[in-house]
Scaffold this active site. Structure first.
Site, PDB file in Angstrom:
ATOM      1  N   ASP A  37      17.449  48.341   7.390  1.00 20.37           N
ATOM      2  CA  ASP A  37      17.785  49.439   6.477  1.00 20.37           C
ATOM      3  C   ASP A  37      18.094  50.756   7.202  1.00 20.37           C
ATOM      4  O   ASP A  37      18.657  51.662   6.609  1.00 20.37           O
ATOM      5  CB  ASP A  37      16.625  49.701   5.502  1.00 20.37           C
ATOM      6  CG  ASP A  37      16.242  48.462   4.715  1.00 20.37           C
ATOM      7  OD1 ASP A  37      17.095  47.580   4.558  1.00 20.37           O
ATOM      8  OD2 ASP A  37      15.080  48.389   4.254  1.00 20.37           O
ATOM      9  N   ARG A  53      33.884  41.403 -11.248  1.00 19.95           N
ATOM     10  CA  ARG A  53      32.967  40.396 -10.714  1.00 19.95           C
ATOM     11  C   ARG A  53      32.048  41.105  -9.716  1.00 19.95           C
ATOM     12  O   ARG A  53      32.442  42.091  -9.103  1.00 19.95           O
ATOM     13  CB  ARG A  53      33.713  39.280  -9.979  1.00 19.95           C
ATOM     14  CG  ARG A  53      34.652  38.473 -10.841  1.00 19.95           C
ATOM     15  CD  ARG A  53      33.894  37.572 -11.809  1.00 19.95           C
ATOM     16  NE  ARG A  53      34.793  36.673 -12.521  1.00 19.95           N
ATOM     17  CZ  ARG A  53      35.437  36.961 -13.645  1.00 19.95           C
ATOM     18  NH1 ARG A  53      35.290  38.162 -14.182  1.00 19.95           N
ATOM     19  NH2 ARG A  53      36.240  36.080 -14.231  1.00 19.95           N
ATOM     20  N   HIS A  96      19.804  37.947   1.268  1.00 23.51           N
ATOM     21  CA  HIS A  96      19.191  37.728   2.573  1.00 23.51           C
ATOM     22  C   HIS A  96      20.148  37.208   3.632  1.00 23.51           C
ATOM     23  O   HIS A  96      19.765  37.126   4.810  1.00 23.51           O
ATOM     24  CB  HIS A  96      17.972  36.808   2.421  1.00 23.51           C
ATOM     25  CG  HIS A  96      16.872  37.488   1.660  1.00 23.51           C
ATOM     26  ND1 HIS A  96      16.901  37.603   0.292  1.00 23.51           N
ATOM     27  CD2 HIS A  96      15.761  38.142   2.081  1.00 23.51           C
ATOM     28  CE1 HIS A  96      15.829  38.277  -0.115  1.00 23.51           C
ATOM     29  NE2 HIS A  96      15.128  38.618   0.953  1.00 23.51           N
ATOM     30  N   GLN A 111      22.238  38.957   4.772  1.00 20.96           N
ATOM     31  CA  GLN A 111      22.326  40.145   5.639  1.00 20.96           C
ATOM     32  C   GLN A 111      21.264  40.173   6.732  1.00 20.96           C
ATOM     33  O   GLN A 111      21.370  40.923   7.690  1.00 20.96           O
ATOM     34  CB  GLN A 111      22.151  41.427   4.800  1.00 20.96           C
ATOM     35  CG  GLN A 111      23.266  41.655   3.832  1.00 20.96           C
ATOM     36  CD  GLN A 111      22.863  42.598   2.701  1.00 20.96           C
ATOM     37  OE1 GLN A 111      22.980  43.798   2.844  1.00 20.96           O
ATOM     38  NE2 GLN A 111      22.405  42.069   1.600  1.00 20.96           N
TER      39      GLN A 111
HETATM   40  O1  F6P Z   1      13.493  46.274   4.252  1.00 23.35           O
HETATM   41  C1  F6P Z   1      14.333  45.220   4.512  1.00 23.35           C
HETATM   42  C2  F6P Z   1      14.775  44.559   3.247  1.00 23.35           C
HETATM   43  O2  F6P Z   1      15.643  43.509   3.596  1.00 23.35           O
HETATM   44  C3  F6P Z   1      15.385  45.487   2.204  1.00 23.35           C
HETATM   45  O3  F6P Z   1      16.702  45.837   2.528  1.00 23.35           O
HETATM   46  C4  F6P Z   1      15.225  44.672   0.957  1.00 23.35           C
HETATM   47  O4  F6P Z   1      15.111  45.486  -0.182  1.00 23.35           O
HETATM   48  C5  F6P Z   1      13.912  43.974   1.187  1.00 23.35           C
HETATM   49  O5  F6P Z   1      13.671  43.973   2.569  1.00 23.35           O
HETATM   50  C6  F6P Z   1      13.871  42.555   0.687  1.00 23.35           C
HETATM   51  O6  F6P Z   1      12.590  42.077   0.874  1.00 23.35           O
HETATM   52  P1  F6P Z   1      12.174  40.557   0.664  1.00 23.35           P
HETATM   53  O7  F6P Z   1      12.502  39.839   1.944  1.00 23.35           O
HETATM   54  O8  F6P Z   1      10.727  40.614   0.416  1.00 23.35           O
HETATM   55  O9  F6P Z   1      12.969  40.005  -0.481  1.00 23.35           O
END
Ligand code: F6P
Length: 364
Positions: A142, A282, A288, A290
């Protein structure tokens, strides 16, 4: 022989393995240090039987380009809030930090390197205040941590999101559609902002600049009126309308204290329809993806620099510090200064000006 324990906490992030490898390689240059790893953040220390693994050069060979973390991680619980099930089936959280520190002594651990984001570094600071020899290494896709110019994993995430925009452009153009891409970043808009500029989006919505749906619609109309009948919107999961709240959902997961942001893109689509948007819309939530896959070269380099510096701080006995990148130096700051606040996008920052300069609308 001195022993340093490494833990990875919070959400995983491309580059974690490169940090672990660098710590081990730097330690191997000393005659009197060995490295061990705790499985799943500090759970490996707290569990019975203990889950601690030896990290020697063989164990970390070639892991610098692997995503995830070979140690595993968790963003639930922790030594200060360990979930315990009551007899009636409900859960309570127990502070096991003193017990953990005693256990680390028993295991012959002289120092700890905790690799993690704001939540993990708050734990590091609290453990340091209890007398533990601990060093923090900042980690987050982030880029929302203060005290360091950037964190590894962020550029990889931006790269993945940008590749997604490149793909969405061709399908949006073919169908004359509005395509919304929702990206991560929690309450910070760095991933969305960088992706919008790199990917050539028309609209970028971030938490730091609440959007006016009519302004968003105006920008869309200007696109369609010019005959280029498609629009790419990159938005943060934490983007919100003026006067509105974050889109979120309950996870119901035991020990999970974070607010789970979810639904921003779907809400935007509905808002656009409610102001009469006549075009097809859309949305894609990248999720995830990312955080997965191999770290790009930039993140491997930064992660390696962080790992070497963390081990050097341990060798020098400079505990209570967090490794920090302050261009062009890899240095450190007190942990307590790293957890004071977040690194949000300043609406006057240079990249916002650049984005506005090429016509990107922030819906304001
Ligand atoms: O802080 C990293 C992050 O990937 C955020 O961008 C996202 O909101 C959160 O973690 C998602 O968390 P989890 O893996 O618990 O779904």
């Amino acid at each position: 022989m001195n022993r340093v324990l490494v833990a990875t906490g919070g959400g995983d992030c491309p580059g974690l393995n490169a940090v672990i490898r660098a710590i081990v390689k730097r330690a191997a240059k000393e005659k009197n240090w060995e490295v061990v790893g705790s499985i799943e953040a500090f759970n490996g220390v707290l569990r019975e039987p203990t889950e601690i693994v030896v990290l020697d050069e063989k164990a970390v060979a070639g892991i610098h380009y692997q995503g995830g973390t070979i140690l595993g991680t968790t963003n639930k619980g922790g030594p200060f809030a360990w979930p315990v099930k009551r007899k009636d089936g409900t859960w309570e959280e127990v502070d096991r930090s003193d017990e953990m520190i005693r256990k680390l002594q028993y295991l012959g651990i002289d120092a700890v390197i905790n690799i993690g984001g704001e939540g993990s570094q708050s734990i590091s600071q609290a453990l340091y205040e209890k007398g533990l020899n601990i060093i923090g290494v900042p980690k987050t896709i982030d880029n929302d941590l203060v005290g360091t110019d950037s964190t590894f994993g962020f550029q990889t995430a931006v790269q993945i999101c940008t590749e997604a925009v490149d793909k969405l452009v061709t399908t949006a153009a073919s169908h004359n559609r509005i395509l919304i891409l929702e990206v991560m970043g929690r309450y910070a808009g760095w991933i969305a902002l960088n992706t919008a500029v790199a990917g050539g989006a028309e609209i970028c919505l971030i938490p730091e600049i609440p959007y006016d749906i009519n302004k968003v619609m105006e920008k869309i109309e200007s696109r369609f009126n010019k005959g280029r009948g498609f629009t790419i919107i990159v938005m943060s999961e934490g983007a919100r309308p003026v006067g509105g709240d974050f889109a979120r959902k309950e996870t119901g997961e035991v020990g999970y204290h974070n607010i789970k942001l979810s639904g921003a893109a779907e809400r935007l689509m509905n808002e656009l329809k409610s102001v009469g948007c006549p075009y097809d819309i859309r949305y894609t939530v990248l999720g995830h993806v990312q955080r997965g896959g191999v770290p790009i070269a930039y993140d491997r380099v930064l992660a390696t620099q962080f790992g070497v510096k963390a081990m050097e701080l341990v060798i020098e006995g400079r505990f209570g510090e967090m490794v920090s990148y302050q261009h062009p130096y890899i240095t450190s700051i007190p942990l307590k200064d790293a957890i004071k606040r977040y690194n949000f996008v300043d609406p006057d920052t240079a990249l916002i000006k650049t984005a506005r300069g090429i016509g990107i609308s922030f819906g304001d």
